[in-house]
Design a protein around this motif. Structure first.
Motif, PDB file in Angstrom:
ATOM      1  N   SER A 655       0.829  -1.205   0.000  1.00 56.60           N
ATOM      2  CA  SER A 655       0.000   0.000   0.000  1.00 56.60           C
ATOM      3  C   SER A 655       0.858   1.247   0.000  1.00 56.60           C
ATOM      4  N   ALA A 656       1.976   1.203   0.743  1.00 56.50           N
ATOM      5  CA  ALA A 656       2.864   2.368   0.788  1.00 56.50           C
ATOM      6  C   ALA A 656       3.438   2.656  -0.593  1.00 56.50           C
ATOM      7  N   ILE A 657       3.858   1.596  -1.318  1.00 57.71           N
ATOM      8  CA  ILE A 657       4.371   1.778  -2.679  1.00 57.71           C
ATOM      9  C   ILE A 657       3.290   2.364  -3.573  1.00 57.71           C
ATOM     10  N   PHE A 658       2.052   1.878  -3.374  1.00 57.21           N
ATOM     11  CA  PHE A 658       0.939   2.341  -4.191  1.00 57.21           C
ATOM     12  C   PHE A 658       0.624   3.804  -3.922  1.00 57.21           C
ATOM     13  N   VAL A 659       0.582   4.190  -2.651  1.00 60.19           N
ATOM     14  CA  VAL A 659       0.232   5.576  -2.329  1.00 60.19           C
ATOM     15  C   VAL A 659       1.350   6.533  -2.719  1.00 60.19           C
ATOM     16  N   TYR A 663       0.867   9.706  -4.929  1.00 58.88           N
ATOM     17  CA  TYR A 663       1.392  11.015  -4.522  1.00 58.88           C
ATOM     18  C   TYR A 663       2.169  11.663  -5.663  1.00 58.88           C
ATOM     19  N   GLN A 664       2.884  10.851  -6.449  1.00 57.83           N
ATOM     20  CA  GLN A 664       3.753  11.374  -7.513  1.00 57.83           C
ATOM     21  C   GLN A 664       3.058  11.442  -8.882  1.00 57.83           C
ATOM     22  N   LYS A 665       1.786  11.114  -8.947  1.00 60.42           N
ATOM     23  CA  LYS A 665       1.074  11.146 -10.223  1.00 60.42           C
ATOM     24  C   LYS A 665       0.915  12.590 -10.699  1.00 60.42           C
ATOM     25  N   LYS A 755      -2.259  20.885  -0.489  1.00 60.76           N
ATOM     26  CA  LYS A 755      -3.427  21.389  -1.209  1.00 60.76           C
ATOM     27  C   LYS A 755      -3.500  20.830  -2.629  1.00 60.76           C
ATOM     28  N   ARG A 756      -3.196  19.515  -2.709  1.00 57.08           N
ATOM     29  CA  ARG A 756      -3.167  18.872  -4.005  1.00 57.08           C
ATOM     30  C   ARG A 756      -4.572  18.748  -4.603  1.00 57.08           C
ATOM     31  N   LYS A 757      -4.595  18.847  -5.934  1.00 59.72           N
ATOM     32  CA  LYS A 757      -5.844  18.733  -6.669  1.00 59.72           C
ATOM     33  C   LYS A 757      -6.469  17.343  -6.469  1.00 59.72           C
ATOM     34  N   SER A 758      -5.657  16.334  -6.256  1.00 62.01           N
ATOM     35  CA  SER A 758      -6.162  14.961  -6.112  1.00 62.01           C
ATOM     36  C   SER A 758      -6.739  14.674  -4.721  1.00 62.01           C
ATOM     37  N   PHE A 759      -6.558  15.611  -3.778  1.00 62.46           N
ATOM     38  CA  PHE A 759      -6.963  15.324  -2.391  1.00 62.46           C
ATOM     39  C   PHE A 759      -8.454  14.999  -2.234  1.00 62.46           C
ATOM     40  N   PRO A 760      -9.401  15.826  -2.738  1.00 61.90           N
ATOM     41  CA  PRO A 760     -10.821  15.551  -2.459  1.00 61.90           C
ATOM     42  C   PRO A 760     -11.263  14.156  -2.873  1.00 61.90           C
ATOM     43  N   LYS A 761     -10.965  13.759  -4.129  1.00 60.75           N
ATOM     44  CA  LYS A 761     -11.431  12.451  -4.580  1.00 60.75           C
ATOM     45  C   LYS A 761     -10.752  11.318  -3.828  1.00 60.75           C
ATOM     46  N   LEU A 762      -9.429  11.436  -3.630  1.00 67.93           N
ATOM     47  CA  LEU A 762      -8.711  10.369  -2.919  1.00 67.93           C
ATOM     48  C   LEU A 762      -9.138  10.273  -1.455  1.00 67.93           C
ATOM     49  N   TYR A 827       1.462  17.744  -8.780  1.00 68.63           N
ATOM     50  CA  TYR A 827       2.818  17.215  -8.669  1.00 68.63           C
ATOM     51  C   TYR A 827       3.402  17.093 -10.082  1.00 68.63           C
ATOM     52  N   PRO A 828       4.658  17.425 -10.300  1.00 68.05           N
ATOM     53  CA  PRO A 828       5.602  17.946  -9.301  1.00 68.05           C
ATOM     54  C   PRO A 828       5.445  19.453  -9.138  1.00 68.05           C
ATOM     55  N   GLU A 829       5.842  19.970  -8.064  1.00 67.60           N
ATOM     56  CA  GLU A 829       5.703  21.390  -7.775  1.00 67.60           C
ATOM     57  C   GLU A 829       6.587  22.221  -8.712  1.00 67.60           C
TER      58      GLU A 829
END
Length: 857
Positions: A655-659, A663-665, A755-762, A827-829
């Motif tokens: 799961s850590a590898i997956f997340v 995170y890097q997507k 404040k990533r764009k992916s936060f709400p859905k994830l 990401y990436p910043e």
């Protein structure tokens, strides 16, 4: 021939070597009982009792045969009890028969007339004496024969007569003869017990003679814990009282002190009236407490005062009296207030059998009071001290049936026994680890109510708090050596509600014991309940067994362990015809609570029920013991299921590898949105707190979950296929989902504060997963409970609250405009920061160009 001379030795004792002229000559030969029926090394070959009612004389003729050396020790004394205040003892003959040769031992100077007072320990003085003679040179095979007459009857009965003739004793008698000679014009009522043969009746010279003749009587051995009323001996009761009304009239006559001077009594009445403010109920309470507590129990029951009470004035002045004295005094205190009260005769031994006897004053051994107040009957025993609470709720012992001395009463009345009291105790243990010299704290809190409060209050008054504290320390010292008092005994007495609370405080050094295998353990015992049951063998029994009654006890053991251990308890219930028992336990964190309840239902059982009683008693005793073994205590830290722990670690890594990949997507970004993104504020601050703390909640749930217990996994293996395989699949699913959800909630922290764009859905996906984990874990709890596998209790309300929060944040993340404009970074910043920098540079260049062009113009 022996001399017929007579001489006296004082105390109404004399020697007269001639039998009374009125006795009937009988055959004195008796059979020899079998060896098994002989006790103490001798037996009675003849036991003869002749009674002449008109002359007030009782003649006795006894032959004792010594059969062993034990008989020499036990049978070489002669002792006769009598009351010299109204009786004379006359010895006629003492003969030692050896080899069929008689030897006269009637020597008055060897008699010792001693005041005995066998009931003095009960604070009763009845004026009895023993004429005691130690015989010289008694040997095995000797026969001791003696006769005597007791002249005089207690004058209290007047012209009435009542008696009971026993035709059996504990040991077999070779020949038992008894008679009763009475004026033939006097009606006499007879009742046999345990046999049906009628007496032989003859008449001569205006007298009626009743005779009973028994050869080689039966031996009666007592068994442990027989009820007091149980009596299998053959006997006949005789009485001249026609009915209970005659006894009532007799009782009213001897209790009549209507003409006495009552100056002291009047003064006490006025004092009680003032204190009670003329309130009848309060007056009854104060008068009862005065007689119970301030008139000490002491009976001077000499002569007629065996049944006749002393005058209330005298009792009040001397401040002591027996049951009849105290009852009559209370009656005379109540009458001036118009409170109707009646003396009542009861028998504390016969109880349920009292009404089976012929009407007679000798059918009773106790006097109480029955009060009628506000349409309610209140039974009061003035000899019970320190009773408190409402006067109409006083505990009254179950004396069975009593005869109320009320004009016109013709039958006995069932007393009202209201045993509503309870003993509730809580032993609070705070256990240390097994380090040597560590101390355990033990707090004992006990609440006594009703009759239990009366008893402990009396004990406190007699022993004092110091004496009680010492006895308690000795008691717990036997259960747990090295026990010391930590704080003085605390006593709180609420007399209004009749409740007493005792608090004991102890310290116990080295409570952990070590068994033969080197394991540390502590035994815990619900001792109060174990003490309530009779210790009898489980064998055939014909006699009834008396039980302790009334009994209402609740005992709790509250045990706090040094670590959180998975200690198993199972609820238990046993209900039969004679008692009810139940036990249960619960564990919450480090606290284990064991609760035991025991209630008695009856005061005796029949002999045929004893085997089942002993069996049920053993079952209960097994439930009363609880052991904590240090090596076997299953802690959450060391009871992990190794396979599931490995599965959790592997799933966490995956799961850590997956997340990390999530995170890097990379996502497309819009510089306008990034430039306009507001800071975290409003409800997002609350969400920030939730996001930061939710991992702690999830870790706690994972840590306390029963999925890690190897004991649970093994226990599922003993169930049928559905519970076995289905339960194990759920445990595996819970491990995988727990690891996944934990990794996603940690990812959510980084995504939120970036404040990533992916936060709400994830994060919505995480919240849905968390809801599934809560439901899955609660389902596992229900499954294990159904399979009767002991696990910590799930809190349904806590689970519902957690699910509710998840749904609310899901709705917020989907609907909030602030969420849409805040979470816009990708990401990436470096990419959006470079683009943003380039845009700023372009803007700066454009601004400079506009300025230069403006200057040129």
């Amino acid at each position: 021939m022996f001399s017929t001379a007579s001489y006296s030795q004082g105390k109404n004792f004399s020697i007269q070597a001639q039998n009374p002229s009125w006795i009937i000559i009988t055959n004195s030969k008796g059979a020899t009982p079998p060896d098994k029926d002989i006790s103490d090394g001798y037996f009675i070959s003849l036991y003869e009792k002749q009674n002449h009612v008109g002359l007030h004389e009782e003649y006795s003729h006894i032959i004792r045969e010594i059969v062993s050396d034990a008989g020499v020790q036990n049978g070489s004394q002669i002792s006769v009890t009598y009351e010299p205040d109204y009786q004379k003892l006359i010895f006629h003959k003492i003969i030692l028969w050896r080899n069929n040769q008689p030897k006269n031992l009637l020597q008055s100077h060897k008699f010792k007339v001693l005041q005995t007072e066998s009931d003095l320990s009960k604070f009763i003085y009845n004026g009895t004496y023993d004429a005691f003679l130690v015989l010289d040179d008694i040997r095995k095979g000797d026969r001791i024969e003696y006769t005597y007459t007791i002249k005089g009857d207690n004058p209290i009965l007047g012209k009435n007569y009542a008696n009971t003739f026993y035709f059996e004793k504990s040991s077999s008698i070779g020949h038992l003869y008894a008679n009763l000679i009475i004026d033939k014009n006097i009606p006499l009522y007879l009742k046999n017990f345990n046999f049906n043969n009628s007496a032989k009746i003859t008449e001569k010279d205006g007298l009626r003679v009743y005779e009973w003749d028994h050869k080689l009587t039966k031996t009666h051995r007592t068994t442990p814990f027989e009820p007091d009323w149980y009596n299998l001996l053959k006997r006949t009761q005789v009485s001249t009282f026609k009915n209970w009304t005659d006894v009532v009239d007799w009782g009213l006559s001897i209790n009549d002190y209507s003409s006495i001077s009552t100056a002291l009594l009047d003064k006490k009445v006025k004092e009680l009236q003032q204190k009670s403010n003329q309130n009848p109920k309060k007056y009854l309470e104060l008068a009862t407490r005065f007689v119970q507590d301030e008139i000490r129990y002491m009976g001077i029951e000499v002569g007629q005062y065996s049944h006749k009470p002393n005058s209330p004035e005298k009792v009040l002045k001397q401040r002591y009296g027996d049951c009849k004295d105290k009852s009559l005094l209370l009656l005379h205190l109540l009458n001036p207030m118009g409170i109707k009260a009646y003396m009542a005769y009861a028998n504390t031994y016969e109880t349920i059998k009292t009404d089976e006897y012929l009407p007679s004053p000798f059918a009773f051994n106790h006097v109480v009071l029955m009060v009628e107040l506000a349409g309610k009957k209140i039974w009061i025993d003035p000899t019970i001290s320190y009773q408190r609470g409402p006067i109409d709720q006083l505990y009254f012992p179950d004396y069975g049936k009593a005869l109320v001395l009320k004009k016109g009463t013709n039958k006995l009345e069932q007393v009202n026994s209201n045993a509503t009291g309870k003993l509730a105790t809580n032993l609070i243990f705070n256990l240390p680890d097994t380090t040597e010299n560590n101390k355990t704290s033990l707090i004992v809190k006990t609440v006594y109510t009703g009759n239990y409060a009366d008893n402990i209050r009396s004990e406190i008054a007699e022993s004092g708090s110091d004496g009680l504290e010492k006895s308690y320390l000795e008691y717990y010292g036997k259960l747990y050596p090295n026990t010391e008092i930590k704080a003085p005994l605390s006593i709180k007495d609420n007399e209004k509600t009749n409740a007493i609370e005792l608090t004991e405080s102890y310290e116990i050094t080295d409570i952990w014991l070590i068994d033969d295998n080197g394991k540390h353990y502590i035994p815990f015992l619900a001792d109060l309940i174990g003490d309530q049951m009779r210790d009898v063998p489980a064998k055939s029994r014909t006699t009834p067994l008396s039980l302790r009654y009334p009994v209402n006890i609740e005992q709790t053991l509250s045990i706090t362990t040094p670590e959180q251990w998975n200690l198993t308890t199972e609820p238990f219930d046993l209900d039969n015809d004679y008692f009810h028992f139940e036990s249960n336990g619960a564990q919450k964190g480090k606290l284990l609570t064991l609760n035991y309840i025991f209630k008695g239902k009856k005061d005796y059982i029949l002999g045929a029920e004893v085997k089942k009683y002993v069996k049920d008693k053993k079952i209960v005793e097994d439930q009363l013991n609880y052991f904590i073994t240090r090596e076997n205590a299953n802690t959450n830290a060391f009871d992990f299921n190794a396979q599931l722990a490995v599965l959790f670690i592997v799933t966490s890594v995956i799961s850590a590898i997956f997340v990390i990949g999530i995170y890097q997507k990379k996502y497309a970004f819009t510089l306008g949105e990034i430039e306009a993104a507001p800071p975290i504020k409003g409800w997002l601050i609350v969400l920030a707190i939730y996001v930061a703390l939710i991992p702690i909640e999830i870790l706690t749930r994972i840590w306390l979950s029963p999925i890690w217990s190897k004991e649970v996994w093994d226990a599922l293996g003993t169930k049928h296929n559905l519970l076995n395989h289905g339960g194990k699949i759920l445990l595996i699913g819970s491990v995988i989902l727990s690891a996944t959800v934990l990794c996603f909630c940690i990812l959510g922290i980084f995504l939120f504060f970036k404040k990533r764009k992916s936060f709400p859905k994830l994060y919505i996906s995480f919240l849905i997963g968390y809801i599934c984990l809560i439901i899955l874990n609660y389902g596992i709890y229900l499954l294990l409970a159904q399979a009767k596998i002991q696990v910590s209790k799930e809190d349904l309300i806590t689970n519902l609250s957690a699910i509710t929060y998840c749904f609310l944040w899901i709705l917020y993340l989907k609907k909030s405009k602030r969420v849409r404009v805040t979470f816009v970074f990708t990401y990436p910043e470096l990419e959006w920061m470079t683009a943003l920098t380039h845009q700023y540079q372009q803007q700066v260049k454009s601004s400079k160009k506009e300025i230069i062009e403006h200057e040129d113009i």
